[in-house]
Structures are given as structure tokens and as C-alpha cells.
Enzyme design. Structure first.
Site, mmCIF file in Angstrom:
data_model
loop_
_atom_site.group_PDB
_atom_site.id
_atom_site.type_symbol
_atom_site.label_atom_id
_atom_site.label_comp_id
_atom_site.label_asym_id
_atom_site.label_seq_id
_atom_site.Cartn_x
_atom_site.Cartn_y
_atom_site.Cartn_z
ATOM 1 N N CYS A 144 0.697 -1.114 -0.080
ATOM 2 C CA CYS A 144 -0.114 -0.120 0.058
ATOM 3 C C CYS A 144 0.923 1.293 -0.230
ATOM 4 O O CYS A 144 0.509 2.252 -0.509
ATOM 5 C CB CYS A 144 -0.896 -0.064 1.128
ATOM 6 S SG CYS A 144 -1.607 -1.528 1.711
ATOM 7 N N HIS A 190 -3.884 5.789 -1.594
ATOM 8 C CA HIS A 190 -4.064 4.362 -1.614
ATOM 9 C C HIS A 190 -5.575 4.082 -1.755
ATOM 10 O O HIS A 190 -6.270 4.216 -0.620
ATOM 11 C CB HIS A 190 -3.188 3.537 -0.634
ATOM 12 C CG HIS A 190 -3.401 2.017 -0.854
ATOM 13 N ND1 HIS A 190 -3.411 1.328 -1.810
ATOM 14 C CD2 HIS A 190 -4.071 1.321 0.091
ATOM 15 C CE1 HIS A 190 -3.762 0.238 -1.669
ATOM 16 N NE2 HIS A 190 -4.325 0.094 -0.562
ATOM 17 N N ASN A 244 -9.126 -2.379 -5.374
ATOM 18 C CA ASN A 244 -7.669 -2.220 -4.844
ATOM 19 C C ASN A 244 -6.465 -2.781 -5.490
ATOM 20 O O ASN A 244 -6.543 -4.074 -5.279
ATOM 21 C CB ASN A 244 -7.934 -2.765 -3.218
ATOM 22 C CG ASN A 244 -6.602 -2.384 -2.223
ATOM 23 O OD1 ASN A 244 -5.399 -2.394 -2.850
ATOM 24 N ND2 ASN A 244 -7.027 -2.423 -1.165
#
Lengths: 355, 82
Positions: A120, A260, A290
Site C-alpha cells: 500500500c 491508496h 484495490n
């Protein structure tokens, strides 16, 4: 927090590659039921995501992105001094994927190449690492490649992760430029959070034996969502305010905040807490999921392509998660070739390195 | 915020009619409690009370009374258990 400045380095260009296969949120209904799948999609914001087939790795996506990028910049492979590959899904335990990419890209053997294992927080860390290698007596052109094929690390039966992740690979070109504005960077780590977001099996601690998962673990991603959320609330607002102070910026002077793309609920809550106006918060999770290491550059290419191409931008980037690891960058960009998102297909050829 | 208002907040998180939950209720055993409700709880407590709940501490709360002990002085009429 650690950090400082990256000076005399400009972001010359950016490209991202995503796999062909697009999957919809409602595929999860077959596993978890329609109501649960819809609730999860509403919270995460993931309506569609791209997933790579088993034979496609993050390096392939980053390679395709690099092809696109070098072509748009008219940079020859011979002009590259270093390649940094940031990923949690390298091709092999060894050799480093950056080494194989040096060969596949036809970069000179004078190239410095190495991998960094981060997720991340990959992009802020990557900008820091790559940028700090550059300067009047250092490297002049560095490729920062960040990408993951993390979707297949999520267990299909885990409601927390099954429909969350997508795959992508990005390439960012950094160039020494004495006139470039400083990038301000803050970095931090709290390893006590390791167990909250991890893949326990398959490393040296719990190796696989053949195809069998190590006893007591599996090869799948384990994520404690509540821990992740509480961590981001503890760390991110403070990091953002310190970053603004370091850059000497007011929030009103920032054009866009790119965080992120962990999940939309978390991002909206953070934005409310930090008082980021809705029009400045970049959201790209709906179409891609994601995408771990690649999520910040993918969001930039998805939402800010015209802005990055047409005029200078003041951006605040924030990556946070697995580790716990976090990083933030305040950077002022100058116009660059329009960032693009290209699709990696099974028939992609490696166009650059042709003798 | 009062205890009553806090309970109604948790009702909201669990998508229950206001006034459903009581201090003695084992909220984590309610059929509406999911990992998503956990995130929702952390979010509303952060937003309404400026407090970041520790997930580990929340997991140890068998009842809403114990959860209110965690929130403590943020509730105007809460008296910590001895």
C-alpha cells in the site's frame, strides 16, 4: 516520521497497464449471497476490477506500462540508469524481478536494478527511493515500476478480501532536472501491525512443501479490516498535516489528494476527517478495485490524465497499509505526456527489446 | 453525547430501529453484527466522538455497557464500572 526532500527530480511521465479480464461485483453473490455482496460493494466501492490470468505476473503488466511510457517520452532503453520494482508479487523468490526486467526491457548492463517488497505504501516509498538515487552526481533517469497481481492472493471464500482486489502494473519515469520543485516526503513504519494484513505461508518462515500449504497457514491474504481502519485513522490525518506543513502548503492550495485506493468507505471517512473537499479527493476504486502497489499511479492516470498533461499540479499522495507501513508525498508536477492506462492482452509482445 | 444517544448510534450501525439495543445486549452476537458493522462502529465513534476505538479492545466487550466503558468520559452521563 522519517522523510525529507527529493530535490532536482521531476516526474517526466506515467503509464499503467491492466489485464484484459474485467470482473463485476455481483460475481460475489454466488458465494456470499446477493444482499451481502451488494453491501460489500457499496462499502468498498469496487464495482469492477481487472484480474490477471495465472500466467500473467505484475512484471508483465509493468513491462507493458513501461513500453507505453518510453514510447510516449521517446526515451531509449539505453538512457535508463536504474529500475526499481516495488511489488509483493515478484516473479520468483529469486532472482529479483527488476533484474529480469532489465533484460526484458533491453536496458544496458550498467543499469542498477532491485526489488522492494512493499504494498500500500509502495508509491511514496518508491518515489523517495528512486528520487534519492538521482542528482547531479547520481542517476539521471530512473524507472519506478510498481505493480501486483494480488487478486489471486485473496481466498474466494473470504468475504473480507474476495471481491476487493484488482491487478495492475505502473511505470513512472523520473528525470534529473535542476529546476524541478522539491518533493516533500514522509515515511513511517509500525511492524506491530504485521499480523493484521499478511500472507503467512510461502516465505522462508513457513515454506511451501511442493504444492501443499505450510501447516497452520495458507497462501492466502489475511486481512483484519477493523485493524486496518483503526490504523489509518491513527496515522494518516497526522501524516497529511505534517506533509502540508513540510511543503508550506495550505490544503486549499492542493489540487488533488490521491490516497491508496484501499476501499471507498475508508477514503471518504478519511477525507471527512482531514476536511478534504470532495472535488479534490481522487477515487478510482470503482473500476479497478484495490490494486495494492499500483493504486496511486493508477488513480492518477485514471482521474488526472488531462490535468497532469495540461498544467502544473500540486498533488498530495498518501499510501498506507500492509506492514504497517505508510508514506506521503507532496509534489508539484509539470506538464507531461498524457498518462495512459493500457490493456495487457495475452498477445502482447515485448516491443522494446528487439534486436 | 449521552448513553441513550450512543445506544441509538449503535442501533444505526446495526441497521436496527432506534431504541432496540440495551446496555446489557451482546452486540457482537447480534445477527446484524458483521465485519462491515465493525468498520461502521469505528467510523461513527471517530466522527461523533473524535475517538479511535481499538479493535482489540472492542472485541473484548461482551456487552454494550462494556463498550460504553471504552468510550468513557466522551459520554456525558456515563459512570465507569468500579
Amino acid at each position: 516520521m522519517a522523510g525529507g526532500r527529493v530535490s532536482q527530480v521531476r516526474m517526466a511521465g506515467l503509464a499503467v497497464a491492466v489485464p484484459e479480464t474485467e470482473r463485476s461485483w455481483n460475481e460475489q453473490a454466488a458465494v456470499f449471497g446477493a444482499e451481502a455482496a451488494e453491501k460489500t460493494a457499496r462499502l468498498t466501492g469496487v464495482l469492477r476490477r481487472r484480474t490477471a490470468p495465472p500466467e500473467v505476473c505484475a512484471s508483465d503488466l509493468c513491462l507493458r506500462a513501461t513500453e507505453q511510457l518510453l514510447d510516449s517520452l521517446a526515451w531509449s532503453p539505453e538512457s535508463i540508469d536504474a529500475v526499481v520494482f516495488v511489488s509483493q508479487t515478484p516473479d520468483y523468490p529469486l532472482p529479483a524481478t527488476a533484474c529480469t526486467l532489465q533484460s526484458r526491457l533491453g536496458l544496458p548492463t550498467t543499469t542498477a536494478a532491485f526489488d522492494v517488497n512493499l504494498g500500500c505504501s509502495a508509491y511514496p516509498y518508491g518515489l523517495w527511493i528512486a528520487g534519492r538515487m538521482m542528482g547531479p552526481t547520481g542517476f539521471r533517469r530512473v524507472l519506478l515500476l510498481t505493480g501486483d497481481t494480488i487478486s489471486r492472493q485473496a481466498a474466494p471464500t473470504d468475504p473480507a478480501t474476495a471481491g476487493l482486489f484488482g491487478d495492475a502494473g505502473s511505470a513512472t519515469a523520473l528525470e534529473f532536472d535542476p529546476l524541478a520543485s522539491d518533493m516533500h516526503v514522509l515515511l513511517g513504519t509500525d511492524g506491530s501491525g504485521g499480523p493484521s494484513l499478511s500472507i503467512e505461508g510461502g516465505g522462508a518462515r513457513h515454506p511451501f512443501h511442493g504444492s501443499a500449504a505450510p501447516s497452520g497457514t495458507n497462501g492466502y491474504l489475511s486481512m483484519n479490516g477493523a485493524d486496518v481502519f483503526a490504523f489509518t485513522l491513527r496515522v494518516v490525518p497526522s501524516m497529511v498535516s505534517k506533509l502540508l506543513a513540510a511543503a508550506g502548503w495550505l490544503l486549499e492550495e492542493v489540487d488533488h489528494v490521491v490516497m491508496h485506493q484501499a476501499n471507498e468507505f475508508l477514503l471518504q471517512h478519511l477525507a471527512k476527517r482531514i476536511k478534504i473537499p470532495a472535488e479534490k479527493l481522487v477515487l478510482a476504486i470503482d473500476g479497478y478495485g484495490n490494486t495494492s502497489c499500483a493504486s496511486i499511479p493508477l488513480a492518477m492516470a485514471d482521474a488526472l490524465a488531462d490535468e497532469l498533461a495540461d498544467r502544473p499540479q500540486r498533488l498530495l499522495l498518501a499510501g498506507f497499509g500492509v506492514g504497517w507501513s505508510w508514506g506521503g508525498v507532496a509534489l508539484a508536477t509539470s506538464p507531461m505526456p498524457r498518462p495512459t492506462i493500457v490493456t495487457y492482452s495475452a498477445n502482447s509482445t515485448e516491443l522494446i527489446h528487439q534486436s | 453525547m449521552t448513553r441513550h444517544q450512543f445506544l441509538q448510534l449503535v442501533d444505526q450501525v446495526l441497521e436496527l430501529p432506534a431504541g432496540t439495543l440495551t446496555p446489557a445486549d451482546s452486540f457482537q452476537e447480534h445477527e446484524n453484527w458483521t465485519s462491515l458493522s465493525f468498520l461502521g462502529l469505528i467510523a461513527v465513534v471517530d466522527e461523533e466522538l473524535g475517538l479511535t476505538l481499538s479493535p482489540a479492545a472492542v472485541l473484548k466487550c461482551a456487552t454494550l455497557e462494556q463498550l460504553m466503558d471504552l468510550v468513557g468520559e466522551k459520554l456525558s452521563d456515563h459512570r465507569q464500572a468500579a
